[in-house]
Design an enzyme around this catalytic site. Structure first.
Site, PDB file in Angstrom:
ATOM      1  N   PRO A   1      29.665  59.606 -16.014  1.00  0.00           N
ATOM      2  CA  PRO A   1      30.071  60.967 -15.635  1.00  0.00           C
ATOM      3  C   PRO A   1      29.198  62.039 -16.301  1.00  0.00           C
ATOM      4  CG  PRO A   1      31.971  59.667 -16.311  1.00  0.00           C
ATOM      5  CD  PRO A   1      30.754  58.890 -16.698  1.00  0.00           C
TER       6      PRO A   1
ATOM      7  N   GLU B   1      35.225  52.982 -22.603  1.00  0.00           N
ATOM      8  CA  GLU B   1      34.990  54.435 -22.731  1.00  0.00           C
ATOM      9  C   GLU B   1      33.516  54.769 -22.536  1.00  0.00           C
ATOM     10  OE1 GLU B   1      38.494  54.454 -22.641  1.00  0.00           O
ATOM     11  OE2 GLU B   1      37.649  56.453 -22.952  1.00  0.00           O
TER      12      GLU B   1
ATOM     13  N   ARG C   1      19.482  52.123   2.425  1.00  0.00           N
ATOM     14  CA  ARG C   1      19.389  52.733   3.760  1.00  0.00           C
ATOM     15  C   ARG C   1      18.043  53.421   3.981  1.00  0.00           C
ATOM     16  NH1 ARG C   1      23.770  53.497   6.583  1.00  0.00           N
ATOM     17  NH2 ARG C   1      23.006  55.395   7.533  1.00  0.00           N
TER      18      ARG C   1
ATOM     19  N   ASP D   1      20.867  60.923   9.622  1.00  0.00           N
ATOM     20  CA  ASP D   1      21.845  61.175   8.572  1.00  0.00           C
ATOM     21  C   ASP D   1      21.794  62.651   8.246  1.00  0.00           C
ATOM     22  OD1 ASP D   1      22.813  58.718   8.359  1.00  0.00           O
ATOM     23  OD2 ASP D   1      21.904  58.183   6.441  1.00  0.00           O
TER      24      ASP D   1
END
Ligand SMILES: NC(=O)c1ccc(NCc2cccc(O)c2)nc1
Length: 246
Positions: free
Chosen positions: A89, A116, A154, A169
């Site tokens: 994150p 964590e 992709r 896309d």
């Protein structure tokens, strides 16, 4: 392209190689995927990969050594130097430009942490880039790694047949996608927009571009801010706004 993943759950990550476009990319030899389990690099009887955090607090932290040995073996498994990426994150938010950047690398080593997170010294010693797939906490970096693998696969030449071409896309040109329809023509009284049934390719392309511009304006004005629209696009968007003014 070769992607190695350092993960405590190789079976989870390998699922991405088992089906769909990513499975086909692996089958076609466009993408090579290898997993390295830090637990195989422990030296104690309990095969310890985590420990309690210095400074106290909840949860556990992944130890440097098992991770570092796994990264070391992953690096050595091929000649080509790798970009080592930690999924967390705390990383840079992944978007299509970020995917293009990662997919342009010949080799990636993705670190999928659990608990964590991982001891910061592993990041300092081994990690080149940190990336996040969004502002939320997952139980581990594996799903984030699989997102990166899918999005990169992709973009590999030959991965997509023309039946699902990445060129269309929406995020390749920074806009949201237009709406899509298939048979039957009417469901519950809801009909397919006439323009799509007329077979006039110019009109269809115009309608789709206008929808992409309009939906981006309505739903993600932040994306629109970043774009320099052509005169034609500005006119299309203006037309959409007039038709959809709240
Ligand atoms: N948003 C994400 O990309 C994302 C990635 C990983 C994750 N959990 C594992 C983890 C948690 C903290 C540090 C760390 O190094 C790994 N959660 C969310």
């Amino acid at each position: 392209m070769r992607i190695d993943v350092v993960t405590l759950f190789p079976d989870l990550v390998n699922c991405v190689a088992g089906c769909g476009i990513t499975g086909r990319a692996v089958e076609r030899g466009l993408l090579a995927l290898h997993c390295w389990n830090p637990r195989d690099y422990t030296e104690d009887r309990h095969r310890t990969v985590d420990d309690r955090p210095y400074g106290g607090g909840p949860g556990m932290v992944m130890k440097v050594e098992p991770l570092r040995r796994a990264v070391h073996d992953a690096r050595g498994a091929a000649q080509v130097p790798a970009t080592v990426v930690n999924l967390s994150p705390q990383g840079r938010r992944l978007d299509q430009a970020g995917v293009r950047h990662l997919a342009s690398r010949p080799r990636l080593i993705l670190i999928a942490g659990r608990y964590e997170g991982i001891d910061e010294r592993l990041v300092e010693l081994e990690v080149d880039e940190e990336w996040s797939i969004g502002d939320y906490i997952l139980s581990g970096g594996e799903l984030a790694a699989m997102v990166v693998i899918d999005a990169c696969a992709r973009l590999l030449p030959g991965a997509l047949g023309d039946e699902d071409s990445a060129e269309q896309d929406s995020f390749t040109d920074g806009l949201l996608d237009c709406p899509h329809y298939t048979r039957p023509e009417v469901i519950e009284g809801l009909a397919v927009p006439q323009v799509l049934l007329g077979g006039h390719h110019g009109e269809i392309e115009r309608w789709r571009r206008k929808q992409a511009l309009g939906r981006t304006w309505e739903r993600r004005p932040d994306l629109l801010e970043k774009l320099e629209l052509s005169e034609a696009d500005e006119r299309l968007l203006e037309e959409y706004r007039r038709e959809h003014a709240p």
